[in-house]
Design a protein around this motif. Structure first.
Motif, PDB file in Angstrom:
ATOM      1  N   ALA A 247      43.589   1.012  27.081  1.00  0.00           N
ATOM      2  CA  ALA A 247      43.818   1.378  25.595  1.00  0.00           C
ATOM      3  C   ALA A 247      42.757   1.351  24.812  1.00  0.00           C
ATOM      4  CB  ALA A 247      45.257   0.668  25.100  1.00  0.00           C
ATOM      5  N   ALA A 248      42.097   0.269  24.912  1.00  0.00           N
ATOM      6  CA  ALA A 248      40.654   0.023  23.795  1.00  0.00           C
ATOM      7  C   ALA A 248      39.829   1.138  23.825  1.00  0.00           C
ATOM      8  CB  ALA A 248      40.191  -1.232  24.175  1.00  0.00           C
ATOM      9  N   VAL A 249      39.598   1.925  25.017  1.00  0.00           N
ATOM     10  CA  VAL A 249      38.619   2.950  24.998  1.00  0.00           C
ATOM     11  C   VAL A 249      39.392   4.572  25.289  1.00  0.00           C
ATOM     12  CG1 VAL A 249      36.806   1.294  25.866  1.00  0.00           C
ATOM     13  CG2 VAL A 249      38.382   2.566  27.547  1.00  0.00           C
ATOM     14  N   ARG A 250      40.610   4.382  25.034  1.00  0.00           N
ATOM     15  CA  ARG A 250      41.418   5.600  25.552  1.00  0.00           C
ATOM     16  C   ARG A 250      41.017   6.722  24.636  1.00  0.00           C
ATOM     17  NH1 ARG A 250      47.157   4.147  25.398  1.00  0.00           N
ATOM     18  NH2 ARG A 250      46.713   3.403  27.490  1.00  0.00           N
ATOM     19  N   ALA A 251      40.929   6.729  23.429  1.00  0.00           N
ATOM     20  CA  ALA A 251      40.363   7.943  22.711  1.00  0.00           C
ATOM     21  C   ALA A 251      38.896   8.252  22.913  1.00  0.00           C
ATOM     22  CB  ALA A 251      40.576   7.641  21.193  1.00  0.00           C
ATOM     23  N   THR A 252      38.087   7.130  23.375  1.00  0.00           N
ATOM     24  CA  THR A 252      36.789   7.515  23.570  1.00  0.00           C
ATOM     25  C   THR A 252      36.922   8.498  24.828  1.00  0.00           C
ATOM     26  OG1 THR A 252      36.032   5.738  22.664  1.00  0.00           O
ATOM     27  CG2 THR A 252      34.698   6.778  24.326  1.00  0.00           C
ATOM     28  N   ALA A 253      37.696   8.069  25.692  1.00  0.00           N
ATOM     29  CA  ALA A 253      37.690   8.667  27.321  1.00  0.00           C
ATOM     30  C   ALA A 253      38.157  10.342  26.945  1.00  0.00           C
ATOM     31  CB  ALA A 253      38.462   8.095  28.057  1.00  0.00           C
ATOM     32  N   ILE A 254      39.422  10.430  26.220  1.00  0.00           N
ATOM     33  CA  ILE A 254      39.700  11.526  25.909  1.00  0.00           C
ATOM     34  C   ILE A 254      38.849  12.424  25.321  1.00  0.00           C
ATOM     35  CG2 ILE A 254      41.828  13.084  25.114  1.00  0.00           C
ATOM     36  CD1 ILE A 254      43.465  10.357  25.302  1.00  0.00           C
ATOM     37  N   GLY A 255      38.292  11.934  24.139  1.00  0.00           N
ATOM     38  CA  GLY A 255      37.388  12.778  23.508  1.00  0.00           C
ATOM     39  C   GLY A 255      36.165  13.338  24.079  1.00  0.00           C
ATOM     40  N   MET A 256      35.694  12.381  25.079  1.00  0.00           N
ATOM     41  CA  MET A 256      34.585  12.981  26.099  1.00  0.00           C
ATOM     42  C   MET A 256      34.786  14.090  26.809  1.00  0.00           C
ATOM     43  SD  MET A 256      31.768  11.367  24.744  1.00  0.00           S
ATOM     44  CE  MET A 256      30.484  11.902  26.027  1.00  0.00           C
ATOM     45  N   SER A 257      36.189  13.891  27.266  1.00  0.00           N
ATOM     46  CA  SER A 257      36.642  14.859  28.153  1.00  0.00           C
ATOM     47  C   SER A 257      36.803  16.287  27.460  1.00  0.00           C
ATOM     48  CB  SER A 257      38.172  14.407  28.983  1.00  0.00           C
ATOM     49  OG  SER A 257      38.575  15.445  29.597  1.00  0.00           O
ATOM     50  N   ALA A 258      37.386  16.096  26.177  1.00  0.00           N
ATOM     51  CA  ALA A 258      37.618  17.332  25.661  1.00  0.00           C
ATOM     52  C   ALA A 258      36.441  17.882  25.140  1.00  0.00           C
ATOM     53  CB  ALA A 258      38.547  16.949  24.311  1.00  0.00           C
ATOM     54  N   GLY A 259      35.285  17.040  24.695  1.00  0.00           N
ATOM     55  CA  GLY A 259      34.212  17.637  24.291  1.00  0.00           C
ATOM     56  C   GLY A 259      33.308  18.280  25.331  1.00  0.00           C
ATOM     57  N   VAL A 260      33.252  17.758  26.865  1.00  0.00           N
ATOM     58  CA  VAL A 260      32.789  18.674  27.775  1.00  0.00           C
ATOM     59  C   VAL A 260      33.633  19.661  28.045  1.00  0.00           C
ATOM     60  CG1 VAL A 260      32.114  18.214  30.113  1.00  0.00           C
ATOM     61  CG2 VAL A 260      31.649  16.290  28.796  1.00  0.00           C
ATOM     62  N   GLY A 261      34.743  19.679  27.921  1.00  0.00           N
ATOM     63  CA  GLY A 261      35.523  20.772  28.332  1.00  0.00           C
ATOM     64  C   GLY A 261      35.360  21.894  27.113  1.00  0.00           C
ATOM     65  N   ARG A 262      35.112  21.455  25.771  1.00  0.00           N
ATOM     66  CA  ARG A 262      34.673  22.386  25.004  1.00  0.00           C
ATOM     67  C   ARG A 262      33.209  23.489  25.385  1.00  0.00           C
ATOM     68  NH1 ARG A 262      38.817  23.588  21.871  1.00  0.00           N
ATOM     69  NH2 ARG A 262      39.933  21.629  20.900  1.00  0.00           N
ATOM     70  N   LEU A 263      32.431  22.670  26.129  1.00  0.00           N
ATOM     71  CA  LEU A 263      31.413  23.477  26.677  1.00  0.00           C
ATOM     72  C   LEU A 263      31.777  24.535  27.568  1.00  0.00           C
ATOM     73  CD1 LEU A 263      28.793  20.556  27.560  1.00  0.00           C
ATOM     74  CD2 LEU A 263      28.852  21.982  25.472  1.00  0.00           C
ATOM     75  N   GLY A 264      32.948  24.361  28.582  1.00  0.00           N
ATOM     76  CA  GLY A 264      33.505  25.253  29.353  1.00  0.00           C
ATOM     77  C   GLY A 264      34.295  26.422  28.425  1.00  0.00           C
ATOM     78  N   ALA A 265      34.855  26.028  27.402  1.00  0.00           N
ATOM     79  CA  ALA A 265      35.635  26.756  26.401  1.00  0.00           C
ATOM     80  C   ALA A 265      34.378  27.983  25.827  1.00  0.00           C
ATOM     81  CB  ALA A 265      36.137  26.414  25.169  1.00  0.00           C
ATOM     82  N   ILE A 266      33.226  27.468  25.761  1.00  0.00           N
ATOM     83  CA  ILE A 266      31.944  28.275  25.214  1.00  0.00           C
ATOM     84  C   ILE A 266      31.721  29.243  26.421  1.00  0.00           C
ATOM     85  CG2 ILE A 266      29.689  28.410  24.511  1.00  0.00           C
ATOM     86  CD1 ILE A 266      30.285  25.922  23.027  1.00  0.00           C
ATOM     87  N   ALA A 267      31.628  28.561  27.589  1.00  0.00           N
ATOM     88  CA  ALA A 267      31.010  29.335  28.780  1.00  0.00           C
ATOM     89  C   ALA A 267      32.020  30.452  29.287  1.00  0.00           C
ATOM     90  CB  ALA A 267      30.838  28.375  30.011  1.00  0.00           C
ATOM     91  N   GLY A 268      33.318  30.251  29.174  1.00  0.00           N
ATOM     92  CA  GLY A 268      34.363  30.895  29.883  1.00  0.00           C
ATOM     93  C   GLY A 268      34.369  32.555  29.118  1.00  0.00           C
ATOM     94  N   PRO A 269      34.497  32.620  27.836  1.00  0.00           N
ATOM     95  CA  PRO A 269      34.409  34.071  27.122  1.00  0.00           C
ATOM     96  C   PRO A 269      32.869  34.701  27.753  1.00  0.00           C
ATOM     97  CG  PRO A 269      35.245  32.389  25.647  1.00  0.00           C
ATOM     98  CD  PRO A 269      34.826  31.667  26.710  1.00  0.00           C
ATOM     99  N   LEU A 270      31.952  33.939  27.639  1.00  0.00           N
ATOM    100  CA  LEU A 270      30.501  34.523  28.211  1.00  0.00           C
ATOM    101  C   LEU A 270      30.772  34.899  29.396  1.00  0.00           C
ATOM    102  CD1 LEU A 270      28.006  31.947  26.408  1.00  0.00           C
ATOM    103  CD2 LEU A 270      28.770  34.123  25.566  1.00  0.00           C
ATOM    104  N   ILE A 271      31.185  34.360  30.549  1.00  0.00           N
ATOM    105  CA  ILE A 271      31.195  34.573  31.974  1.00  0.00           C
ATOM    106  C   ILE A 271      32.087  35.793  31.818  1.00  0.00           C
ATOM    107  CG2 ILE A 271      32.176  34.200  34.134  1.00  0.00           C
ATOM    108  CD1 ILE A 271      31.225  31.207  33.551  1.00  0.00           C
ATOM    109  N   GLY A 272      33.238  35.771  31.259  1.00  0.00           N
ATOM    110  CA  GLY A 272      34.268  36.961  31.114  1.00  0.00           C
ATOM    111  C   GLY A 272      33.934  38.180  30.437  1.00  0.00           C
ATOM    112  N   GLY A 273      32.834  38.066  29.548  1.00  0.00           N
ATOM    113  CA  GLY A 273      32.236  39.205  28.900  1.00  0.00           C
ATOM    114  C   GLY A 273      31.256  39.803  29.613  1.00  0.00           C
ATOM    115  N   THR A 274      30.278  39.228  30.334  1.00  0.00           N
ATOM    116  CA  THR A 274      29.411  39.579  31.221  1.00  0.00           C
ATOM    117  C   THR A 274      29.888  40.243  32.358  1.00  0.00           C
ATOM    118  OG1 THR A 274      27.843  37.631  30.699  1.00  0.00           O
ATOM    119  CG2 THR A 274      27.440  38.802  32.732  1.00  0.00           C
TER     120      THR A 274
END
Length: 420
Positions: free
Chosen positions: A359-386
């Motif tokens: 619990a002490a690092v739960r938000a940190t772990a989720i935040g890092m997961s979501a942050g790295v996932g946002r890179l995928g959110a950027i890559a996805g439309p670029l791949i689809g558009g290409t």
């Protein structure tokens, strides 16, 4: 400032879950608002910006959300989840209102970026809090809260049909800011602080008061996790799981954003027609809401890790099926099921992350997961558009997305279950 909690602090866990759900709705608003406004913003009759400038504004907003998820998600375990969520919602709301006042494309892009930073911290903080207040039903609570993501997306699209003819694009941003400005006072009054954060901060009496008021068990901070730190995610046997979650999250959000951005174009490429493609996009998100309601219950029964693997694998199979030209009577249920599995699979990743880390690092772990996932959110439309611009969106786009789904399933399979 130290807050004193009484027996009635926060009212009930229902207040916490409801307020977190509203915060996630703002994320759903942000998902579709600029896409809904781009035709108006770039209208040749009275353009506010060029298509290239609109693309930049859209991308820079996602970059801001990535930074927000990475930074605010980690900060919440240090400054408190209640404070972080309130400030994130307030910042997003004010900056979204400023988007409606922008006088140049550069100003709009800047405000979108800064609003994204604020909004990026909402998701990891909301899921961390919901998990803690869910009374042992982390999977169900997390997925139900994440229905707000798609509720916000659908509501924003419908709102655009009403407001755009009357107020233009500026009114949409003002409307998007209003819910946050309304909910912040409610958060100040009813949103309780995380007992885990209070306990880790040495505020035991307050932690016990919140736990009693909300009917939850107060868990002691793990002895081997002395303080919240990103470094903790790579220690104590967490390294493999942390990296696997990051890969899974990247692939999961790549699929969500790629399909939301390019499904109509892919359906047009398959000769289904534009109108049918738009209806399929709506069906995809309807499936997502149903999938979220089911996924959490299944995850609580068979394990969140197992459920996530099954969901991504099933999504990969369904995406591969969409590469075939099929009768409309079969196409509709396949698209619906694709939304059910693909979109809710990513939420199972967040729920698993919340349950896997202390619990002490739960938000940190989720935040890092979501942050790295946002890179995928950027890559996805670029791949689809290409792929669409190369004229191979169908069938190769679905082949590529099926492989992405399978990689996510494989990555999830190498995570480890919590030993405690």
């Amino acid at each position: 400032m130290t807050q004193t909690y009484s027996k009635d602090a926060g009212g009930s866990a229902g207040w916490v879950i409801t307020l977190c759900w509203i915060a996630v709705i703002l994320d759903g608003f942000d998902l579709v608002v600029l896409g809904a406004l781009i035709p108006t913003l770039t209208n040749p009759a009275a353009p506010f910006m060029t298509p290239a400038e609109a693309t930049f504004a859209s991308t820079i907003g996602l970059v801001g959300m990535t930074i927000g998820a990475l930074s605010i998600g980690a900060a919440t375990d240090r400054i408190g989840r209640r404070r972080a969520l309130i400030w994130a919602v307030a910042a997003f709301s004010i900056l979204t209102a400023l988007c409606g006042l922008a006088q140049t494309p550069a100003q709009l892009s800047l405000f979108r970026f800064l609003a994204g930073v604020g909004l990026g911290g909402c998701l990891p903080t909301a899921i961390a809090m919901v998990t803690e207040f869910s009374r042992g039903k982390a999977g169900r609570a997390s997925t139900q809260v994440m229905t707000g993501y798609h509720v916000g997306a659908v509501a924003t699209a419908l709102l655009g049909l009403v407001l755009l003819p009357m107020t233009g694009w500026r009114g949409m941003f003002f409307a998007g800011a209003l819910p946050g400005l309304v909910v912040v006072p409610l958060m100040l009054r009813h949103l309780a602080e995380s007992p885990a954060y209070l306990l880790a901060s040495g505020r035991r009496a307050e932690a016990e008061a919140v736990a009693r008021a909300h009917g939850i068990t107060l868990a002691e901070p793990a002895a081997d996790v002395p303080k919240a730190s990103i470094r903790t995610l790579f220690e104590g046997g967490f390294l493999r799981t942390t990296l696997a979650i990051w890969v899974t999250s990247f692939m999961g959000l790549l699929l969500v954003y790629a399909l939301n951005s390019w499904l109509p174009a892919l359906m047009v490429a398959a000769d289904y027609g534009l109108e049918r493609g738009l209806w399929l996009l709506l069906l995809l998100n309807a499936g997502a809401i149903c999938g979220l309601l089911v996924a959490g219950q299944v995850g609580d029964r068979i394990g969140l890790r197992t459920a996530a693997i099954i969901w991504f694998a099933a999504g990969a199979v369904l995406l591969a099926l969409l590469s075939w030209k099929m009768p409309v009577g079969l196409l509709y249920p396949v698209v619906f099921l694709t939304g059910c599995f693909v979109f809710s699979a990513q939420v199972l990743v967040y729920a698993f992350t919340a349950s896997r880390f202390p619990a002490a690092v739960r938000a940190t772990a989720i935040g890092m997961s979501a942050g790295v996932g946002r890179l995928g959110a950027i890559a996805g439309p670029l791949i689809g558009g290409t792929l669409v611009s190369m004229g191979i969106g169908h069938p190769w786009g679905f082949y590529v997305f099926a492989v992405v789904g399978m990689i996510a399933a494989l990555a999830m399979s190498v995570t480890t279950a919590r030993s405690s």
